[in-house]
Design a protein around this motif. Structure first.
Motif, PDB file in Angstrom:
ATOM      1  N   UNK A 136      15.648  -9.098  -1.873  1.00  0.00           N
ATOM      2  CA  UNK A 136      14.798  -8.460  -2.736  1.00  0.00           C
ATOM      3  C   UNK A 136      13.606  -9.244  -2.909  1.00  0.00           C
ATOM      4  N   UNK A 137      12.226  -8.300  -2.883  1.00  0.00           N
ATOM      5  CA  UNK A 137      10.906  -9.102  -3.094  1.00  0.00           C
ATOM      6  C   UNK A 137      10.851 -10.099  -4.286  1.00  0.00           C
ATOM      7  N   UNK A 138      10.379 -11.120  -4.110  1.00  0.00           N
ATOM      8  CA  UNK A 138      10.655 -12.223  -5.276  1.00  0.00           C
ATOM      9  C   UNK A 138       9.022 -12.345  -5.778  1.00  0.00           C
ATOM     10  N   UNK A 139       9.071 -12.921  -7.171  1.00  0.00           N
ATOM     11  CA  UNK A 139      10.184 -13.207  -7.753  1.00  0.00           C
ATOM     12  C   UNK A 139      10.712 -12.000  -8.512  1.00  0.00           C
ATOM     13  N   UNK A 140      12.070 -12.178  -8.925  1.00  0.00           N
ATOM     14  CA  UNK A 140      12.805 -11.037  -9.437  1.00  0.00           C
ATOM     15  C   UNK A 140      13.063 -11.150 -11.079  1.00  0.00           C
ATOM     16  N   UNK A 141      12.988  -9.859 -11.517  1.00  0.00           N
ATOM     17  CA  UNK A 141      13.179  -9.909 -13.030  1.00  0.00           C
ATOM     18  C   UNK A 141      14.445  -9.372 -13.458  1.00  0.00           C
ATOM     19  N   UNK A 142      15.408 -10.104 -14.240  1.00  0.00           N
ATOM     20  CA  UNK A 142      16.693  -9.483 -14.428  1.00  0.00           C
ATOM     21  C   UNK A 142      16.531  -8.722 -15.839  1.00  0.00           C
ATOM     22  N   UNK A 143      17.030  -7.384 -15.701  1.00  0.00           N
ATOM     23  CA  UNK A 143      17.047  -6.710 -17.164  1.00  0.00           C
ATOM     24  C   UNK A 143      18.396  -6.018 -17.076  1.00  0.00           C
ATOM     25  N   UNK A 144      19.249  -6.180 -18.116  1.00  0.00           N
ATOM     26  CA  UNK A 144      20.719  -5.803 -17.931  1.00  0.00           C
ATOM     27  C   UNK A 144      21.360  -5.569 -19.241  1.00  0.00           C
ATOM     28  N   UNK A 145      22.354  -4.549 -19.245  1.00  0.00           N
ATOM     29  CA  UNK A 145      23.267  -4.393 -20.327  1.00  0.00           C
ATOM     30  C   UNK A 145      24.713  -4.806 -19.780  1.00  0.00           C
ATOM     31  N   UNK A 146      25.084  -6.236 -19.860  1.00  0.00           N
ATOM     32  CA  UNK A 146      26.127  -6.770 -19.120  1.00  0.00           C
ATOM     33  C   UNK A 146      27.333  -6.861 -19.995  1.00  0.00           C
ATOM     34  N   UNK A 147      28.635  -6.822 -19.092  1.00  0.00           N
ATOM     35  CA  UNK A 147      29.799  -7.122 -19.927  1.00  0.00           C
ATOM     36  C   UNK A 147      29.609  -8.305 -20.758  1.00  0.00           C
ATOM     37  N   UNK A 148      29.969  -8.065 -22.019  1.00  0.00           N
ATOM     38  CA  UNK A 148      29.877  -9.296 -22.857  1.00  0.00           C
ATOM     39  C   UNK A 148      30.959 -10.317 -22.729  1.00  0.00           C
ATOM     40  N   UNK A 149      32.273  -9.950 -22.005  1.00  0.00           N
ATOM     41  CA  UNK A 149      33.044 -10.862 -21.972  1.00  0.00           C
ATOM     42  C   UNK A 149      32.858 -11.986 -20.810  1.00  0.00           C
ATOM     43  N   UNK A 150      31.961 -11.592 -19.983  1.00  0.00           N
ATOM     44  CA  UNK A 150      31.634 -12.505 -18.960  1.00  0.00           C
ATOM     45  C   UNK A 150      30.019 -12.919 -18.946  1.00  0.00           C
ATOM     46  N   UNK A 151      29.373 -13.139 -20.322  1.00  0.00           N
ATOM     47  CA  UNK A 151      28.195 -13.387 -20.383  1.00  0.00           C
ATOM     48  C   UNK A 151      27.901 -14.716 -19.887  1.00  0.00           C
ATOM     49  N   UNK A 152      28.692 -16.004 -20.142  1.00  0.00           N
ATOM     50  CA  UNK A 152      28.501 -17.233 -19.719  1.00  0.00           C
ATOM     51  C   UNK A 152      28.263 -17.383 -18.349  1.00  0.00           C
ATOM     52  N   UNK A 153      29.492 -16.712 -17.590  1.00  0.00           N
ATOM     53  CA  UNK A 153      29.253 -16.990 -15.976  1.00  0.00           C
ATOM     54  C   UNK A 153      28.184 -16.198 -15.395  1.00  0.00           C
ATOM     55  N   UNK A 154      27.750 -15.111 -16.158  1.00  0.00           N
ATOM     56  CA  UNK A 154      26.466 -14.525 -15.542  1.00  0.00           C
ATOM     57  C   UNK A 154      25.523 -15.269 -15.857  1.00  0.00           C
ATOM     58  N   UNK A 155      25.044 -15.737 -16.877  1.00  0.00           N
ATOM     59  CA  UNK A 155      24.066 -16.819 -17.100  1.00  0.00           C
ATOM     60  C   UNK A 155      24.060 -17.886 -16.288  1.00  0.00           C
ATOM     61  N   UNK A 156      25.086 -18.512 -16.162  1.00  0.00           N
ATOM     62  CA  UNK A 156      25.221 -19.865 -15.232  1.00  0.00           C
ATOM     63  C   UNK A 156      24.914 -19.387 -13.798  1.00  0.00           C
ATOM     64  N   UNK A 157      24.960 -18.235 -13.377  1.00  0.00           N
ATOM     65  CA  UNK A 157      24.989 -17.670 -11.947  1.00  0.00           C
ATOM     66  C   UNK A 157      23.425 -17.667 -11.766  1.00  0.00           C
ATOM     67  N   UNK A 158      22.773 -16.785 -12.747  1.00  0.00           N
ATOM     68  CA  UNK A 158      21.555 -16.756 -12.699  1.00  0.00           C
ATOM     69  C   UNK A 158      20.712 -17.755 -12.794  1.00  0.00           C
ATOM     70  N   UNK A 159      21.077 -18.701 -13.455  1.00  0.00           N
ATOM     71  CA  UNK A 159      20.371 -20.223 -13.691  1.00  0.00           C
ATOM     72  C   UNK A 159      20.588 -20.952 -12.284  1.00  0.00           C
ATOM     73  N   UNK A 160      21.565 -20.627 -11.532  1.00  0.00           N
ATOM     74  CA  UNK A 160      21.865 -21.314 -10.569  1.00  0.00           C
ATOM     75  C   UNK A 160      20.625 -21.030  -9.319  1.00  0.00           C
ATOM     76  N   UNK A 161      19.994 -19.820  -9.698  1.00  0.00           N
ATOM     77  CA  UNK A 161      19.174 -19.332  -8.693  1.00  0.00           C
ATOM     78  C   UNK A 161      17.736 -19.154  -9.459  1.00  0.00           C
TER      79      UNK A 161
END
Length: 309
Positions: A136-161
């Motif tokens: 994807x052409x960077x920088x990338x903006x993340x906009x999402x209605x995520x599954x609430x049960x995996x919010x923390x793992x999703x945030x952790x993955x995003x912040x790793x990148x």
């Protein structure tokens, strides 16, 4: 929704479901119900399938995200495409990830004429995120209605990148957003707060009522905005501060000297001395320390990344 040219986005698992005559209107709960029934889909609590059904709110989310026309956007949990529509209408180049093969196929069918939309079927937590972001052409903006049960793992993955990401806008459970954005001294402040605030500026933008989802979730929802930032620290120093914070919050109601002494294997006197040198009252508890406090304290108690926590 604006589409530039007729191009069918690639998606795994196509051709398994028969086409339906009626396309879903994601802003109509009755249309959503009919569409899901026609595909044999029952919304899954495990997958966090609570579909946003209000175009006005979708537009507010996109506006609050700071998305600009022509910008690259990553959507996680695209579902029936309510946010996908709003993102495309705003002129974004959208990569939408959806774990449910049936929904991914249906969305690819509906977005078939949109050259600026790509549908990716897969589990976001298992995808090679580095590879996906590099496509994807960077920088990338993340906009999402995520599954609430995996919010923390999703945030952790995003912040790793985070170096590839310009901003994050997530619909999340209210309690989680409050923990992410909590200030030191508050009941919600914890190790998740320290982690997120070390790498981002985080705030709650607005609430979204339950009745604007189908099916209605059992919890309150808010839009969480996070803007990645550089810490100015070496990676080992970031890690040391976070390890210290995790240790401290294992006994959040006790003086911080106690858990740090136990988990670091150090005399309490040494921990107290380090706290005084860092300008921190030894009587304080973990929930009273800021991110900067944990960084200063880690410099004294964990002088290298090979510390014992």
């Amino acid at each position: 929704m604006t589409c530039c040219s007729p191009a069918r986005p690639p998606v795994a698992g196509r051709g398994h479901n028969p086409p339906v005559s009626e396309s879903v209107n994601p802003a109509s709960p009755s249309s959503v119900r009919r569409f899901l029934a026609s595909r044999g889909i029952r919304p899954s609590r495990r997958l966090g399938q609570n579909f946003l059904t209000d175009r006005g709110v979708a537009g507010r989310i996109v506006a609050a995200s700071g998305l600009q026309p022509g910008e690259s956007c990553l959507e996680i949990g695209a579902g029936l495409g309510m946010l996908t529509d709003a993102l495309t209408a705003a002129g974004a180049r959208v990569t939408a990830v959806e774990v449910d093969a049936r929904l991914a196929e249906a969305l690819a069918e509906r977005m078939a004429g949109c050259a600026n939309v790509r549908i990716v079927h897969g589990d976001f937590l298992k995808l090679d995120l580095r590879d996906l972001l590099s496509s994807i052409q960077q920088p990338v903006r993340v906009v999402a209605n995520i599954p609430y049960s995996i919010t923390t793992p999703i945030i952790e993955r995003l912040l790793e990148h985070r170096t590839a990401i310009s901003g994050i806008a997530l619909l999340v459970q209210k309690e989680v957003a409050e923990r992410v954005s909590a200030s030191p001294g508050s009941r919600q402040y914890g190790s998740l707060s320290v982690f997120c605030q070390m790498f981002t500026e985080a705030r709650v933008a607005f609430a979204v009522p339950r009745h604007l989802f189908y099916p209605e979730p059992e919890v309150e929802s808010v839009l969480l905005l996070m803007t990645p930032r550089e810490t100015g620290l070496a990676p080992d120093r970031e890690d040391a501060a976070l390890r210290l914070a995790r240790a401290a919050f294992t006994q959040r109601r006790k003086r911080i000297v106690n858990p740090l002494s136990e988990l670091l294997g150090l005399p309490k006197e040494k921990v107290e001395d380090a706290m005084r040198r860092a300008g921190i009252d030894p009587a304080r508890r973990a929930e009273e320390l800021s991110v900067t406090d944990f960084v200063r304290l880690a410099e004294l108690l964990l002088p290298s990344a090979s510390g014992p926590v």
